[in-house]
Each structure stands twice: as C-alpha cells, then as structure tokens.
Write a protein that holds these residues in place. Structure first.
Motif, PDB file in Angstrom:
ATOM      1  N   PRO A 439       0.707  -1.294   0.117  1.00  0.00           N
ATOM      2  CA  PRO A 439      -0.192   0.179   0.041  1.00  0.00           C
ATOM      3  C   PRO A 439       0.885   1.310   0.070  1.00  0.00           C
ATOM      4  N   ASN A 440       1.994   1.066   0.457  1.00  0.00           N
ATOM      5  CA  ASN A 440       2.830   2.308   0.554  1.00  0.00           C
ATOM      6  C   ASN A 440       3.347   2.712  -0.867  1.00  0.00           C
ATOM      7  N   ILE A 441       3.343   1.796  -1.687  1.00  0.00           N
ATOM      8  CA  ILE A 441       3.828   2.220  -3.064  1.00  0.00           C
ATOM      9  C   ILE A 441       2.591   2.519  -4.054  1.00  0.00           C
ATOM     10  N   SER A 442       1.935   3.631  -3.619  1.00  0.00           N
ATOM     11  CA  SER A 442       0.831   3.973  -4.398  1.00  0.00           C
ATOM     12  C   SER A 442       1.263   4.864  -5.815  1.00  0.00           C
ATOM     13  N   ALA A 443       0.557   4.626  -6.744  1.00  0.00           N
ATOM     14  CA  ALA A 443       0.699   5.244  -8.065  1.00  0.00           C
ATOM     15  C   ALA A 443       0.640   6.937  -7.914  1.00  0.00           C
ATOM     16  N   VAL A 444      -0.192   7.161  -6.995  1.00  0.00           N
ATOM     17  CA  VAL A 444      -0.416   8.717  -6.691  1.00  0.00           C
ATOM     18  C   VAL A 444       0.718   9.384  -5.879  1.00  0.00           C
ATOM     19  N   ASN A 445       1.503   8.404  -5.278  1.00  0.00           N
ATOM     20  CA  ASN A 445       2.465   9.086  -4.287  1.00  0.00           C
ATOM     21  C   ASN A 445       3.631   9.705  -5.213  1.00  0.00           C
ATOM     22  N   LEU A 446       3.935  11.021  -4.906  1.00  0.00           N
ATOM     23  CA  LEU A 446       4.746  11.810  -5.774  1.00  0.00           C
ATOM     24  C   LEU A 446       6.311  10.926  -5.774  1.00  0.00           C
ATOM     25  N   GLN A 447       6.595  10.562  -4.542  1.00  0.00           N
ATOM     26  CA  GLN A 447       7.985  10.081  -4.725  1.00  0.00           C
ATOM     27  C   GLN A 447       8.195   8.800  -5.172  1.00  0.00           C
ATOM     28  N   VAL A 448       7.084   8.182  -5.260  1.00  0.00           N
ATOM     29  CA  VAL A 448       7.135   6.888  -6.051  1.00  0.00           C
ATOM     30  C   VAL A 448       7.081   7.145  -7.492  1.00  0.00           C
ATOM     31  N   GLN A 449       6.197   7.994  -7.850  1.00  0.00           N
ATOM     32  CA  GLN A 449       6.249   8.564  -9.440  1.00  0.00           C
ATOM     33  C   GLN A 449       7.735   8.929  -9.662  1.00  0.00           C
ATOM     34  N   GLU A 450       8.301   9.691  -8.855  1.00  0.00           N
ATOM     35  CA  GLU A 450       9.693  10.257  -9.228  1.00  0.00           C
ATOM     36  C   GLU A 450      10.752   9.065  -9.484  1.00  0.00           C
ATOM     37  N   ARG A 451      10.669   8.145  -8.630  1.00  0.00           N
ATOM     38  CA  ARG A 451      11.377   6.834  -8.615  1.00  0.00           C
ATOM     39  C   ARG A 451      11.259   6.105 -10.030  1.00  0.00           C
ATOM     40  N   ILE A 452       9.915   5.899 -10.189  1.00  0.00           N
ATOM     41  CA  ILE A 452       9.927   5.095 -11.254  1.00  0.00           C
ATOM     42  C   ILE A 452      10.180   5.934 -12.780  1.00  0.00           C
ATOM     43  N   GLN A 453      10.133   7.137 -12.648  1.00  0.00           N
ATOM     44  CA  GLN A 453      10.423   8.140 -13.763  1.00  0.00           C
ATOM     45  C   GLN A 453      11.693   8.065 -13.946  1.00  0.00           C
ATOM     46  N   GLY A 454      12.510   8.101 -12.542  1.00  0.00           N
ATOM     47  CA  GLY A 454      14.048   8.244 -12.671  1.00  0.00           C
ATOM     48  C   GLY A 454      14.605   7.012 -13.323  1.00  0.00           C
ATOM     49  N   LEU A 455      13.850   5.716 -12.845  1.00  0.00           N
ATOM     50  CA  LEU A 455      14.515   4.338 -13.206  1.00  0.00           C
ATOM     51  C   LEU A 455      14.068   4.083 -14.758  1.00  0.00           C
ATOM     52  N   LYS A 456      12.905   4.698 -15.247  1.00  0.00           N
ATOM     53  CA  LYS A 456      12.365   4.537 -16.487  1.00  0.00           C
ATOM     54  C   LYS A 456      13.693   5.165 -17.441  1.00  0.00           C
ATOM     55  N   MET A 457      13.815   6.624 -17.128  1.00  0.00           N
ATOM     56  CA  MET A 457      14.964   7.350 -18.028  1.00  0.00           C
ATOM     57  C   MET A 457      15.993   6.599 -17.981  1.00  0.00           C
ATOM     58  N   MET A 458      16.556   6.088 -16.916  1.00  0.00           N
ATOM     59  CA  MET A 458      17.906   5.255 -17.017  1.00  0.00           C
ATOM     60  C   MET A 458      17.864   4.176 -17.805  1.00  0.00           C
ATOM     61  N   PHE A 459      16.690   3.399 -18.048  1.00  0.00           N
ATOM     62  CA  PHE A 459      16.769   2.368 -18.868  1.00  0.00           C
ATOM     63  C   PHE A 459      16.622   2.852 -20.252  1.00  0.00           C
ATOM     64  N   ILE A 460      15.793   3.960 -20.614  1.00  0.00           N
ATOM     65  CA  ILE A 460      15.666   4.479 -22.065  1.00  0.00           C
ATOM     66  C   ILE A 460      17.375   4.883 -22.394  1.00  0.00           C
ATOM     67  N   SER A 461      17.790   5.545 -21.519  1.00  0.00           N
ATOM     68  CA  SER A 461      19.276   6.040 -21.637  1.00  0.00           C
ATOM     69  C   SER A 461      20.200   4.819 -22.338  1.00  0.00           C
ATOM     70  N   LYS A 462      19.799   3.460 -21.816  1.00  0.00           N
ATOM     71  CA  LYS A 462      20.815   2.510 -22.288  1.00  0.00           C
ATOM     72  C   LYS A 462      20.166   1.647 -23.342  1.00  0.00           C
ATOM     73  N   GLY A 463      19.309   2.433 -23.931  1.00  0.00           N
ATOM     74  CA  GLY A 463      18.763   1.964 -25.376  1.00  0.00           C
ATOM     75  C   GLY A 463      17.265   1.058 -25.391  1.00  0.00           C
ATOM     76  N   TYR A 464      16.533   1.291 -24.219  1.00  0.00           N
ATOM     77  CA  TYR A 464      15.394   0.343 -24.151  1.00  0.00           C
ATOM     78  C   TYR A 464      14.237   0.890 -24.515  1.00  0.00           C
ATOM     79  N   ALA A 465      13.209   0.636 -25.349  1.00  0.00           N
ATOM     80  CA  ALA A 465      12.115   1.175 -25.633  1.00  0.00           C
ATOM     81  C   ALA A 465      11.109   1.653 -24.464  1.00  0.00           C
ATOM     82  N   ALA A 466      10.459   2.829 -24.559  1.00  0.00           N
ATOM     83  CA  ALA A 466       9.941   3.231 -23.403  1.00  0.00           C
ATOM     84  C   ALA A 466       9.031   2.340 -22.556  1.00  0.00           C
TER      85      ALA A 466
END
Length: 524
Positions: A439-466
C-alpha cells in the motif's frame, strides 16, 4: 560391572584419546553443514532439482537422529572400542562412495549410510572423553569436547566454500578419508571398552523398539525438513507422517518402559538434572543450528555474499567460543554453580538476538555483524559446557552413555526443529511484510512516481524502448519491496529467538541446589 574409575586415563594416553574423540566429533559435525554450500554444484553436475538435492541433507539428518539414541546400547552389545572403530570405518568408506556417486539417489543412499556411521561418533566421543577424565575434571572434559561441537558447524561452510570454489564438490567428502583412517587407527590402539556384563542374544534384541524408534524419528525428521515447501498440513503426506510420528512416539515410550531389554534406557530420565539438561540442550540446538543456518542464507540471498565469505563471517564467533570453553571448564572445576553460568549464557544470547534485530538492513556490512557474532560466541560458551556437565553430572557408570545419547539426540532434534520453524517463519513473514508494504507504493505518491520516472529514464538512456523501460522500472521496484520484506522477516526471527532465550532463564533457576558441583561421593 567395571568400576567407573578404571577407565580414567593419564598422561599422553589421555591426550591421544581426547584428540581422537574430538577428531571424530568434528568429522561428524563438519559434515552436517559442509554440504550446504555445495548444493548448487551438486544440482548442476548430477542433473537434480533443488528438492532432490535437499535430500542430501535430510538423509544424513534422519540417519543421525535414528542412530544417536541407540549408540549406548550398541556400545554395550559390541564393546565400545569395536563399535566406535566400526562407525569410523563406515563413515570413511561412505564418504568415499558419496564423492563417487553417479546420480542424486546414489548420493542420498550413501549419505544415509554416512549418517549412520556419523551419529555414533558424536555421542560415543562424548562418553569416551567424559570417562577418560576423573570426576573432578569432568567440566574441563566437556569444555574440550564442546570446542569440537561448537566449532564444527561453523567450520563447515567456509571449508566447503573453499573446496567447491577451488576444486569440486566431491572433495568435501574426500577430505574425510585421511582423517578417518588416522582416527580409526588411534581408536584401535588406545581406546578401552568398559565391561558391560552379558550381551543379548539375537532373540532378546528389542527389534520392535528399533522399528518404532525409526518410524517416529524418521517421520518427524521428514516432516520438519519438508513441511514448509509442501505447505505443511495441506499436504496429505506431511499430515500422514505427522500422525505416524506421534503414534510411533507413544508406542515407542510404552515399549521401552515395558520391555526387559529396551534399546533406549528411558529410566535414566528419572535423574532430574538430566531431564532439565535435555530440555535446555534442545533449546541450545535450536539456537546454535538455527542461527548458524540463518546467517549464511541471509548474507548470500540478501547481501549477495559468496559461499566462502558467508562461511567466514561465523569464524570470529567460533574462535570466541573456543577461547571461552577452557575458562568455563576452570570455573566449573572451582565450583561455580552451572545454573548461574547458563543463566548468563541465555541472557547474552538474548542480547545477541536483539543486537542482530537492530543492525539488520538491506545493506548491512560485515563490520556490523562482527561484534554481535562475538557476543554470540560468548553466549554459546556459557551455555554448552554447563548444560552438558549439568545433564551428566549425577549419572554414573553405564548411565553416562545413555545420558549422552539423550542430550545428543535432543541437540540434533532442536536443530531440526529450529531450521524447520525458521524457514517456515521466513516464508510466512516475508509474504505478510510484502502485503503490508505494497500500500505504501501507491501510483499517486509523488516520491514513487519520481522513482519510477528516474528508473525509466535510466533504462531509456541504455537503449530500451519506453514500454520496456517502464516494465524494468516496475521490476526493480518489486525486487526492492521483496528485499525489504525479507529483511523485516529476518528481523522478526531474531526478535523471537531472543524472547525464547529470555523465557528459559526462570527454568534454569529452578535447578536443584547442589547440582552445580559434580558429586564425587557417589562414585567411589
């Protein structure tokens, strides 16, 4: 019946007998844990599943626990020296066969035979050491024996890790062969047998007792080793074996109390010190094997240690215990009551468990474990020798062997219960903590959103599709939740272990006065 003092040895003979007995106890105990770090390699080279490979440990444990209560009787039947030497030979030959096994079931069968030889070594070694020392020095004798028993489980993993990393898994068995040959030769040359009087005829042997003991212990050990992975009582085999074990125990006790020549002498439990000692030995086994089992698993699965590093982590604890043993032996000789030492041991074990509870995080380093494990070493030193001497302190003659068999069996069973309960609790607690954390990992939680976004950008920079990058980001989040849940469950385990040891203290203080000193008046 031979006078008890006639087995006491002096000078170099006592030194050689002590070394032989400790070598044998070490062989047996190192082999209980050395296999743990080699299971992966065995799985690969023998083409077996993890469940199949687990039988390599189970078969040995079942054989051990079946033979231990029978050792005293077998010693009387065949003469202690002959029985001890034969057990060493069985252990050594089956070690060679284990190393040469071609498939997993061959290995399991040879491990069972090795366990039958090994279980005998532990208890007989303890009896031999106890009887080779005069009564006033029994505390020191148990301290020397205890060094082997406590250091053994800890030596297993680093030694096994080294042999597996640098050679191959059969060498964990081959290493027993030279030691076994030396121990067998020394036994034949130096160990003496007490005269036990009449041997039984084959028709008088308690065959029904043997079958009931094997049924009760074998079923119980299987349930403990496989209960968690088979969902305990949701599994029909586990339920059937639990019922079998219970009825086996009841019928076994009835048989032993009514048969003229019982395979296990239950009457020795009339000794109140042995009764209390047996219960405390069970708890000691629970704590000793439980914590030896849990730390390598935690460091390897959560912290990513290698097998060798995980094994080496426990070495400071063993060195502390080995250092403590002679000191405790001396204190006992000076007449310090055992119950005070045992109380101190349980209190220190509580402190160790609480400390481990406090230092556990997903990135705990070796340096955080060092001092708590040294404290664990102190606790074990204070517990092992006083409990063992207390258990055997008021027994004389052939009862010492029977008493040693009880304490040996309950220590092994305590270990099996400890490992079974701990694995079950880890699995259940981890699931519960995961449910609580999600329950602490809710999609509306700003910190969680930022974490997911940061990880997503890292993988995109390594050449993965969005979409792939987003998938991977969620996977990483899931892994970190799982890791956190696992750490929390290990913390719970240490807290419960600590409470268990704390609850033992009032029982220790109930020990009869006068049990602390070994009574020498009844011997002569």
């Amino acid at each position: 019946m031979q006078d008890q003092d006639s087995l006491v040895e002096y000078g170099y003979r006592r030194v050689i007998i002590t070394i032989t007995a400790i070598l044998c106890a070490l062989l047996e105990i190192v082999d209980t844990t050395i296999v743990n770090v080699a299971l992966n390699d065995m799985k690969g080279s023998l083409g077996a599943t993890l469940t199949d490979v687990a039988w390599v440990i189970t078969a040995y444990a079942i054989a051990n626990v079946i033979i231990i209560p029978m050792t005293s009787w077998l010693s009387k039947q065949f003469g202690r020296r002959n029985y001890f030497a034969t057990s060493i030979v069985i252990f050594t030959v089956s070690s060679f066969l284990c190393g040469n096994a071609n498939n997993i079931w061959e290995l399991v069968a040879f491990r069972f035979i090795q366990g039958l030889g090994g279980g005998a070594l532990l208890v007989t070694a303890q009896t031999i050491i106890t009887e080779s020392y005069p009564v006033a020095k029994r505390g020191m004798a148990q301290a020397i024996y205890g060094m082997g028993v406590i250091v053994g489980p800890t030596l297993g993993p680093p030694l096994g890790g080294y042999l597996v990393d640098n050679f191959s898994w059969p060498y964990i068995f081959y290493i027993n062969i030279p030691i076994g040959i030396i121990a067998a030769a020394l036994t034949i040359l130096f160990v003496r047998s007490p005269k036990y009087g009449e041997k039984l005829k084959a028709s008088q042997v308690d065959w029904i007792g043997i079958i009931l003991l094997t049924t009760f212990i074998g079923s119980l050990q299987f349930v403990l080793e496989h209960g968690q992975q088979d969902d305990w009582f949701d599994d029909s085999l586990i339920t059937a074996l639990s019922v079998t074990s219970l009825f086996g125990l009841i019928l076994f006790i009835w048989r032993e109390l009514t048969y003229k020549h019982p395979i296990v002498n239950l009457s020795v439990l009339k000794d109140s010190n042995l009764r209390i000692g047996t219960i405390m030995t069970f708890i000691l086994g629970f704590g000793l094997y439980g914590s030896t089992f849990i730390i390598p698993i935690y460091t390897q699965s959560v912290l990513g240690f290698t097998a060798t590093d995980a094994g080496l982590l426990l070495v400071p604890s063993s060195i502390t215990t080995a250092f403590m043993m002679p000191i405790i032996g001396k204190l006992l000789q000076k007449g310090v009551p055992q119950k005070y030492l045992v109380t101190g041991g349980f209190a220190i074990f509580f402190i160790y468990s609480l400390w481990m509870y406090l230092v556990m995080t997903p990135d705990t380093g070796t340096e955080h474990f060092f001092w708590p494990l040294v404290v664990r070493g102190f606790g074990l030193g204070l517990l092992f020798v006083p409990i063992t001497t207390l258990s055997l302190s008021t027994l004389i003659g052939k009862d010492i062997g029977d008493g040693a068999a009880f304490t040996g069996m309950t220590r092994q069973l305590g270990g099996s219960f400890g490992i079974a309960i701990i694995t079950t609790m880890i699995a259940r607690f981890t699931q519960q903590h995961k449910v609580d954390l999600l329950p602490n990992i809710s999609a509306v939680n700003l910190q969680v959103q930022e974490r997911i976004q940061g990880l997503k950008m890292m993988f995109i920079s390594k050449g993965y599709a969005a979409n792939e990058a987003l998938d991977k980001a969620y996977k990483i989040l899931e892994v970190s939740v799982m890791k956190q849940a696992t750490v929390l469950s290990y913390m719970d385990i240490f807290l419960y272990l600590g409470v268990l040891f704390l609850l033992c203290i009032p029982f220790v203080l109930l020990i009869k006065k006068g049990a602390g000193k070994v009574d020498t008046s009844s011997v002569h």
